[in-house]
Scaffold this active site. Structure first.
Site, PDB file in Angstrom:
ATOM      1  N   HIS A   1     -50.954 -45.020  85.808  1.00 34.19           N
ATOM      2  CA  HIS A   1     -51.403 -46.205  85.064  1.00 34.19           C
ATOM      3  C   HIS A   1     -52.890 -46.409  85.341  1.00 34.19           C
ATOM      4  O   HIS A   1     -53.365 -46.155  86.453  1.00 34.19           O
ATOM      5  CB  HIS A   1     -50.598 -47.442  85.497  1.00 34.19           C
ATOM      6  CG  HIS A   1     -50.873 -48.612  84.605  1.00 34.19           C
ATOM      7  ND1 HIS A   1     -51.988 -49.395  84.755  1.00 34.19           N
ATOM      8  CD2 HIS A   1     -50.210 -49.094  83.530  1.00 34.19           C
ATOM      9  CE1 HIS A   1     -51.991 -50.313  83.799  1.00 34.19           C
ATOM     10  NE2 HIS A   1     -50.918 -50.151  83.049  1.00 34.19           N
TER      11      HIS A   1
ATOM     12  N   GLU B   1     -52.207 -45.308  76.693  1.00 32.81           N
ATOM     13  CA  GLU B   1     -52.723 -46.658  76.907  1.00 32.81           C
ATOM     14  C   GLU B   1     -54.251 -46.605  76.970  1.00 32.81           C
ATOM     15  O   GLU B   1     -54.827 -46.280  78.025  1.00 32.81           O
ATOM     16  CB  GLU B   1     -52.190 -47.220  78.229  1.00 32.81           C
ATOM     17  CG  GLU B   1     -50.699 -47.384  78.237  1.00 32.81           C
ATOM     18  CD  GLU B   1     -50.254 -48.491  79.203  1.00 32.81           C
ATOM     19  OE1 GLU B   1     -49.549 -49.398  78.744  1.00 32.81           O
ATOM     20  OE2 GLU B   1     -50.634 -48.458  80.377  1.00 32.81           O
TER      21      GLU B   1
END
Ligand code: PGA
Length: 249
Positions: free
Chosen positions: A92, A163
């Site tokens: 992430h 993302e």
């Protein structure tokens, strides 16, 4: 199959995570949907228990390697598997850019997750600077090659989450990437991933997804689902995202 994954980040403490899991546990989840939540390490074992039999899968927001030993503070993929997690969120951008997870570290976490029988959800995406320098494809290609090159994915499941770092909210309203732009990058990722596996790898979009824009993403055939941060931590918005997608089907 469409995926709706909620990354609870550090928004929810132990009690809040349990409360939200308890509110989610009786939701009707149609079989065309895979709904998952990613609570903090502190709450993950109890959230697994609360959601048992609900059809909602539970993952961790990271995974340590190696599996056991003198590694103060670490929680390994193996330990997460032992308490009933099925997925790990790896690479992430908050791990990469705030805590310094390099591509090599992400690779080791992917290997540890696969060895433990967990499904890694590998996050890739360009920063605003990359975007402005026209380096989106360069950045993502590099993240993918370092994550998957030479890795034997036979018999394993892997998910990718695209993302864009600039699109991730800081808690309030963020600046989402348009679904057209997301589709373009998803196509790029799908082409790239063919170098590493013949399998269909689901690719999710994440970054400021909420109930007002979720359909614009999941209605695209190129987008296999969404990874939601902030909006997944409130019962009303998370359930309304799920019901919006159910009604669309
Ligand atoms: P956001 O976070 O939905 O709050 O933008 C997404 C993510 O970081 O996974």
């Amino acid at each position: 199959m469409k995926y709706i994954f909620g990354n609870w980040k550090m928004y929810l403490d132990y009690a809040e995570s349990n409360k939200l899991a308890d509110q989610l546990k009786d939701l009707e989840i149609p079989k065309e949907l895979c709904v998952g939540v990613f609570p903090s390490f502190l709450a993950v074992a109890d959230v697994v228990k609360l959601l048992e039999g609900s059809g909602i899968v539970v993952g961790a927001q990271d995974a340590g390697y190696p599996s056991k030993g003198a590694y103060t503070s670490l929680i390994s993929a193996q330990m997460l598997k032992a308490v009933g997690c099925t997925h790990t969120l790896l690479g992430h951008s908050e791990r990469r850019y705030i805590f310094g997870d390099t591509n090599d570290v992400v690779r080791k976490k992917i290997e540890a997750s696969l060895e433990s029988g967990l499904v890694p959800v590998v996050c890739v995406g360009e920063t605003r600077e990359d975007l402005e320098d026209n380096k989106t494809e360069y950045r993502i290609k590099k993240q993918l090659v370092r994550a998957f090159d030479g890795l034997d994915l036979d018999g394993h499941e892997v998910i990718i989450a695209y993302e864009p770092v600039w699109a991730i909210s800081k808690g309030g309203k963020g600046e989402p990437c348009s679904s057209e732009q997301a589709v373009h990058t998803h196509n790029f990722i799908r082409d790239e991933i063919r170098a590493y596996t013949n399998k269909q790898v689901p690719i999710l979009y994440g970054g400021s997804v909420d109930e007002s824009n979720v359909l614009s993403y999941v209605s695209k055939k190129e987008i296999d689902g969404v990874l939601i941060g902030s909006a997944s931590t409130k019962i009303n918005s998370f359930t309304s995202i799920i019901t919006t997608i159910c009604h669309k089907n």
